[in-house]
Design an enzyme around this catalytic site. Structure first.
Site, PDB file in Angstrom:
ATOM      1  N   GLY A  47       0.784  -1.231   0.000  1.00 58.17           N
ATOM      2  CA  GLY A  47       0.000   0.000   0.000  1.00 58.17           C
ATOM      3  C   GLY A  47       0.814   1.278   0.000  1.00 58.17           C
ATOM      4  O   GLY A  47       0.265   2.370   0.038  1.00 58.17           O
ATOM      5  N   HIS A  48       2.149   1.174  -0.076  1.00 57.10           N
ATOM      6  CA  HIS A  48       2.997   2.384   0.038  1.00 57.10           C
ATOM      7  C   HIS A  48       4.134   2.335  -0.976  1.00 57.10           C
ATOM      8  O   HIS A  48       5.269   2.057  -0.588  1.00 57.10           O
ATOM      9  CB  HIS A  48       3.572   2.488   1.446  1.00 57.10           C
ATOM     10  CG  HIS A  48       4.063   3.843   1.812  1.00 57.10           C
ATOM     11  ND1 HIS A  48       5.356   4.271   1.591  1.00 57.10           N
ATOM     12  CD2 HIS A  48       3.446   4.887   2.403  1.00 57.10           C
ATOM     13  CE1 HIS A  48       5.511   5.496   2.052  1.00 57.10           C
ATOM     14  NE2 HIS A  48       4.362   5.891   2.557  1.00 57.10           N
ATOM     15  N   PHE A  49       4.033   2.618  -2.107  1.00 55.73           N
ATOM     16  CA  PHE A  49       2.852   2.837  -2.929  1.00 55.73           C
ATOM     17  C   PHE A  49       2.866   1.762  -4.001  1.00 55.73           C
ATOM     18  O   PHE A  49       3.937   1.459  -4.520  1.00 55.73           O
ATOM     19  CB  PHE A  49       2.912   4.230  -3.561  1.00 55.73           C
ATOM     20  CG  PHE A  49       3.047   5.347  -2.536  1.00 55.73           C
ATOM     21  CD1 PHE A  49       1.944   5.790  -1.839  1.00 55.73           C
ATOM     22  CD2 PHE A  49       4.277   5.915  -2.281  1.00 55.73           C
ATOM     23  CE1 PHE A  49       2.065   6.827  -0.907  1.00 55.73           C
ATOM     24  CE2 PHE A  49       4.396   6.932  -1.348  1.00 55.73           C
ATOM     25  CZ  PHE A  49       3.295   7.389  -0.652  1.00 55.73           C
ATOM     26  N   VAL A  54       7.933   2.748  -1.950  1.00 58.06           N
ATOM     27  CA  VAL A  54       8.813   3.582  -1.137  1.00 58.06           C
ATOM     28  C   VAL A  54       8.672   3.125   0.310  1.00 58.06           C
ATOM     29  O   VAL A  54       7.551   2.994   0.808  1.00 58.06           O
ATOM     30  CB  VAL A  54       8.423   5.078  -1.257  1.00 58.06           C
ATOM     31  CG1 VAL A  54       9.232   5.938  -0.310  1.00 58.06           C
ATOM     32  CG2 VAL A  54       8.592   5.558  -2.694  1.00 58.06           C
TER      33      VAL A  54
END
Length: 140
Positions: A47-49, A54
């Protein structure tokens, strides 16, 4: 050198929140240097990203805290009997992003301690370049 099995005997953290693979330098009561190999398989990259993975800055600060935890607990007479908790985060600066394939070199120095409060300076480098640096405090 302190391997991941020994780190897990010192810290309560486990996958996916254990953010130190190995301690490569250790000076009792003074400093420690840890390594974290960042892979695309890290849960946070989902989820990041998704299109531009990252490593979250807060997790890099946590990695510094975990190295500091190893330093405090392995240096302590009460080794194995306490956990270490954040007490303060100060002057943290994020200089560069961290992506899959990077190896974090996490350096932590104990600046001072008063009773059960410990003050640290830390930095993380990738390929010799600072990605995060700052000061923080922890308590047992």
């Amino acid at each position: 050198m302190i391997d991941v099995k020994e780190i897990m005997s010192i810290l309560p953290h486990r996958y996916p929140f254990l953010l130190v693979d190995r301690i490569v330098e250790f000076e009792k009561g003074k400093r420690a240097v840890g390594i974290k190999n960042v892979t695309i398989n890290e849960k946070f990259f989902v989820g990041h990203f998704p299109e531009n993975p990252v490593m979250p800055g807060v997790l890099m600060v946590e990695a510094m805290a975990q190295v500091a935890g190893v330093l405090v607990l392995k240096s302590s007479e009460t080794f194995g009997k306490k956990d270490v908790y954040f007490a303060a985060i100060k002057e943290v600066k994020f200089r560069k992003i961290v992506t899959p394939g990077d190896q974090l070199v996490i350096e932590v120095e104990l600046l001072n301690s008063k009773r059960n409060i410990y003050f640290f300076k830390g930095k993380i480098t990738v390929d010799g370049k600072i990605v995060v640096e700052g000061e923080f405090a922890a308590t047992t």
